[in-house]
Design an enzyme around this catalytic site. Structure first.
Site, PDB file in Angstrom:
ATOM      1  N   GLY A 151       0.826  -1.191   0.000  1.00 23.56           N
ATOM      2  CA  GLY A 151       0.000   0.000   0.000  1.00 23.56           C
ATOM      3  C   GLY A 151       0.864   1.246   0.000  1.00 23.56           C
ATOM      4  O   GLY A 151       2.053   1.198   0.317  1.00 23.56           O
ATOM      5  N   CYS A 152       0.276   2.365  -0.376  1.00 22.73           N
ATOM      6  CA  CYS A 152       1.040   3.606  -0.484  1.00 22.73           C
ATOM      7  C   CYS A 152       1.508   4.099   0.879  1.00 22.73           C
ATOM      8  O   CYS A 152       2.686   4.400   1.075  1.00 22.73           O
ATOM      9  CB  CYS A 152       0.222   4.663  -1.211  1.00 22.73           C
ATOM     10  SG  CYS A 152      -1.450   4.898  -0.564  1.00 22.73           S
ATOM     11  N   TYR A 153       0.582   4.176   1.838  1.00 20.66           N
ATOM     12  CA  TYR A 153       0.991   4.631   3.172  1.00 20.66           C
ATOM     13  C   TYR A 153       2.005   3.676   3.797  1.00 20.66           C
ATOM     14  O   TYR A 153       3.008   4.123   4.370  1.00 20.66           O
ATOM     15  CB  TYR A 153      -0.221   4.770   4.083  1.00 20.66           C
ATOM     16  CG  TYR A 153      -1.144   5.934   3.771  1.00 20.66           C
ATOM     17  CD1 TYR A 153      -0.681   7.245   3.847  1.00 20.66           C
ATOM     18  CD2 TYR A 153      -2.478   5.724   3.446  1.00 20.66           C
ATOM     19  CE1 TYR A 153      -1.540   8.316   3.595  1.00 20.66           C
ATOM     20  CE2 TYR A 153      -3.336   6.792   3.196  1.00 20.66           C
ATOM     21  CZ  TYR A 153      -2.865   8.089   3.274  1.00 20.66           C
ATOM     22  OH  TYR A 153      -3.708   9.133   3.029  1.00 20.66           O
ATOM     23  N   THR A 155       4.211   1.889   2.324  1.00 17.71           N
ATOM     24  CA  THR A 155       5.518   2.097   1.687  1.00 17.71           C
ATOM     25  C   THR A 155       6.253   3.269   2.332  1.00 17.71           C
ATOM     26  O   THR A 155       7.437   3.162   2.688  1.00 17.71           O
ATOM     27  CB  THR A 155       5.329   2.358   0.175  1.00 17.71           C
ATOM     28  OG1 THR A 155       4.732   1.203  -0.423  1.00 17.71           O
ATOM     29  CG2 THR A 155       6.656   2.665  -0.510  1.00 17.71           C
ATOM     30  N   ALA A 156       5.549   4.383   2.499  1.00 14.77           N
ATOM     31  CA  ALA A 156       6.188   5.555   3.105  1.00 14.77           C
ATOM     32  C   ALA A 156       6.574   5.275   4.551  1.00 14.77           C
ATOM     33  O   ALA A 156       7.682   5.609   5.000  1.00 14.77           O
ATOM     34  CB  ALA A 156       5.258   6.762   3.024  1.00 14.77           C
TER      35      ALA A 156
END
Lengths: 348, 348, 348, 348
Positions: A151-153, A155-156
């Protein structure tokens, strides 16, 4: 050329995959599907791709058999649940699969079912899935048949915390991830709440305090730290197209100097082209990674409050979804992870 | 009509004061000053005010004597340091002063000098200054000669935390204020870093971890809590014109139920028209307060992590600066605090 | 207080009417309808109206009888076609109607049917309708039972051209109106094409060369000029919420000096508070009218090309729709046109 | 690798050149100058370039001799006037020059002096300059020592009108170019008028009716048409970073069918990869060319008004400035014009 299939071209992750594969030197879109737009050309729905070979691909209905026959790898850019349905048959046909949905990210079907409210019926496929964060799992990804694209969050958040947790530099309690995302993260569905006039010139939190990316973040951080972790993860919606900035509040373990922590971060990511650890005093911003795979990380020690603030910035669409999916497909085909992903950010 | 003076019309707080006083039923701009634009009409620099009486006011050089003779109240909308120079002589002439700068907000000149890097030479005026947050200090403001208009971030943070700290509902340790502000907060100075193309479609933290509003927040929270408090305050720059959203991470004291806390917030602000405590499940956003004095507050209990997240939203220019200044001037003249400030938000 | 009904609160024109009537000193929302949101409070769908009396109004299903019994005036903020259905019965019940749709703007049902692709079945009501542009038709509006509230583009275009055509200052041939509008003009329907990420940071023409506002503009300009006129009207979509700027290319009639033309514009609008003719050399912009009824007009003579460029700027939601509707309702009730509409623009 | 010099890295055209040359396969930044930032690394001022070789280049003071010795081509990304000073000595040292300023675009020094208010003292260099629009002048550019890189508005306008004028398809009288540009076109100078809060959520015309790009457009259109042409060119400022959309109002010559005109456009640009003539019914938008060299052109016939509306869209920074400069440098070094410029647009 490696033939790639794209299931679900009409969302923003599908759109970004179409962009990225338009100029990839070793991989090309061969089979593109969408229930809604079957029969059209890719360039009919994405006129920015006129003049590219990918623009001339005819969109078809999603057919597992056709995808398996024509493609070496299939990207699933459909909602969770739908991805699950497609993955099993594709794997049975020996095609590699990169799933951009959440369906194969959580190791526990019970946790999946709790957070996604959906029965998980692909335990076999799940058991083969590799979590596709290249900096952490490149060797496993190279061997994988099925990659669960992060997921994007997550990953960060994970890239921001990885060196600190791996090396026990911070406390595992009391971590707060205050995250802010651009609106592509909300998807490309017709909806009043994401209309231009509802998002422009405003800002708001959403999904508090139980956003679905929470268990994914906790699963991966726990694996890194070697102990069960709970974090407070809270997202907000920015009036920008792309980008996530996570402001992560942590507490350094006793005796850990800021310089040491910075050094360990720099060393950890030294061989990873797409993670840039910023020099002390330099703060990241969304635009510095726009359109790219870069994750920019800054460390801000705060002696007054005894904290270490970690800032982690990515492009949610490229690094947080489709670019990372291409990176995973590169690895699965024995290519260098960076192949076709060497962009300079479009900072303005 | 109460005659008002405005020193420093060219900044965004001056611009907003000009807007607010254009239709105030009891107060009007009489004397407007700016070194750079002296000789022009207000409508020459602010063409949106054509057709208003305030648009026809001639801008003059700032002269203490003239301001004192013509005005009942003077708003200082100049940078810190400059405000200090003006305030003493004005007070000596018995004109009421509302200072929008930071010069009279901090009770301790030592703290001021540490954070602002400037000698404070107006100890006498400082001793008379009242902190102009109407919900907390209306009685004192009514009697004040000099009001220190609160900073924008402190306004959002203090209003968000006041009932919880006043009633000992949360721990005083470990509070994190993750704040996001629109670009009017950065001022109206020619600068590359706040050009449109440097702010649009991006997002970034700034001033970490020592933004100048920190000691002001800590001073006021300490006064409320009755004990010295340290908080982690970290601002970010949003690509919007107006608005601050503060995401405040706290821990409820043992035994404090979410319902109780919500009830106390609702009661605390029941008689204060400009603070709206949202019902449980409702999250605030910037646009709901645009152009107004409203502070929207939401409480999000998170049982998983044992936290209470407090969200506090204001318009940084109106509530966080010029509108609050007008509210203070209202109180100083015996008017209801809401006079001339009853706007419906321009939500789109 | 005049009781007002609002049919169709969920669109942007309904939302703006709710804002404007929240503080009107003589008129208040009494009956608010929406098929989709019946049963909710206005503040449930528009949280920016918490704390206002209008926020506490319960949304009901649209019932002609109830509207007629309770209200003195009903605003129809529903799509064309639907408005037609409602208007007849309401007029039969002697309630005044302000229709914000296109249903009663075109005098000719044949033209209506050609451009809107819909049968017009309310010829009787149409025969009573007055075109609600207050600067041109205030006397007729005061006597009207049914006001056809002008379209947003026509409002900007007609006000921009009126003095020139009325006084034969320009050629009637070859006029080009190149118009640019904010996204509220596209409505509040769930749609992919108006999602934030599809509109933000981009710009495009749409509806060329046959936008539906064309016959309305031509009808009114023809009436002013006293001869049949054809214009080239071409709109574009701006990444802003509110505002229309029309750049109108005309040719001055032989012998008409720029000074004379400017003088006639100034005189024509001298008694109309909401039209501001800018001094020579001053160019208008959207933000100078934001949230208000102002129409800012500039005249740019170009000797090189023998043209007169007329720039006309309005807020499409306020002046171009709901504010103008309130102005018309004011006139219909014998109030000054400006009642409840005296706002200073929110320029930033 | 071809060694390139960049004089004036701190503006947006310099920034874009730095981006484009960071991944060019045959050309690299060798010498980068800036008076203000000499001594810093490129990545210090442009942190998005961390991790690229170009980011590690040390910025130096502009020295003609050093540039000439080290570089094969020098890009002048400085204001007009300054460019003129640099060009002569560089040419004398046999280095190729691409000037992004206006100094060598106008053939007539008298016209230059009238519109730019500056004496032109480089008549010899001017006589050698080739106008760098590759679709029109590739053979000349290949032989050139000095290329005058076209202005952004002229690029959009000329490419949009070229086939029509070249083939006498439209009248040469009465052409109106209504242009809209993103804010990078206003440059990267500290200035109040281009601050974020002054540009965001608004829109305005500027420079009417005598923008400096007018004589350049007229010079080139006249050359194409074979007769002296006058056009009405009027720009507006969009709240976006990149992109120009020109809406061009023309009148087809008697007897010219829309289909014929479209066919001629398609044929004219068939061999030019970077010009995309859209199919009938398809309208262009800024985002479809973002970050690229594409010029998207649409033709909209309007029978009602007897007009042909030509829409021409470019990225003002890439195609309208730095990308075109790189294309010209490619040609000057015998490379294919597209080298290093094959980007897929970043449409969201």
């Amino acid at each position: 050329m490696i033939k790639a299939g794209l299931v679900g071209v009409t969302g923003y992750t599908g759109m970004e995959l179409a962009r990225l594969l338009s100029l990839h030197p070793e991989m090309e879109l061969d089979c593109v599907t969408s229930r809604a737009d079957a029969g059209k050309l890719v360039e009919d729905i994405y006129p920015f791709l006129r003049g590219f070979k990918s623009g001339k691909v005819v969109i078809s209905f999603p057919e597992t058999r056709e995808l398996a026959e024509r493609c070496s790898v299939v990207f699933l850019a459909v909602p969770h649940g739908s991805a699950m349905e497609m993955a099993g048959p594709l794997l049975d046909s020996s095609v590699k699969v990169v799933d951009l949905s959440a369906d194969f990210r959580l190791r526990s079907t019970a946790v999946y079912e709790e957070w996604y409210g959906l029965k998980h019926n692909q335990a076999k496929a799940l058991s083969k899935a590799v979590y596709g964060l290249p900096e952490l799992y490149a060797p496993e990804i190279r061997e994988a048949e099925l990659v669960a694209n992060p997921g994007c969050y997550p990953t960060a958040g994970i890239l921001g915390l990885y060196p600190a947790l791996k090396n026990s530099l911070i406390e595992t309690e009391d971590i707060v991830i205050d995250a802010k995302s651009g609106a592509t993260g909300a998807g490309r569905k017709a909806s009043v709440s994401t209309l231009f006039c509802e998002v422009q010139d405003t800002f708001k939190p959403y999904g508090l305090p139980r956003h679905r990316h929470t268990p994914e973040i906790e699963q991966e951080l726990s694996a890194i730290a070697g102990q069960k972790m709970t974090v407070s993860f809270n997202p907000h919606l920015l009036p920008v197209n792309r980008g996530i900035l996570a402001t992560i509040y942590t507490k350094p373990r006793c005796g850990q100097a800021a310089e040491t922590i910075h050094k360990i971060y720099a060393e950890t990511y030294a061989r990873h082209r797409f993670v840039r650890v910023l020099p002390p005093g330099c703060l990241p911003e969304l635009r510095n990674v726009r359109g790219t795979m870069f994750c920019d990380i800054a460390l801000v020690p705060d002696e007054r409050t005894g904290r270490l603030i970690i800032l982690s910035v990515i492009d949610n669409l490229c690094r947080g979804a489709s670019g990372q999916a291409v990176a995973n497909a590169n690895l699965m085909h024995g290519l260098p992870v960076e192949t076709g992903l060497e962009f300079a950010p479009l900072a303005v």
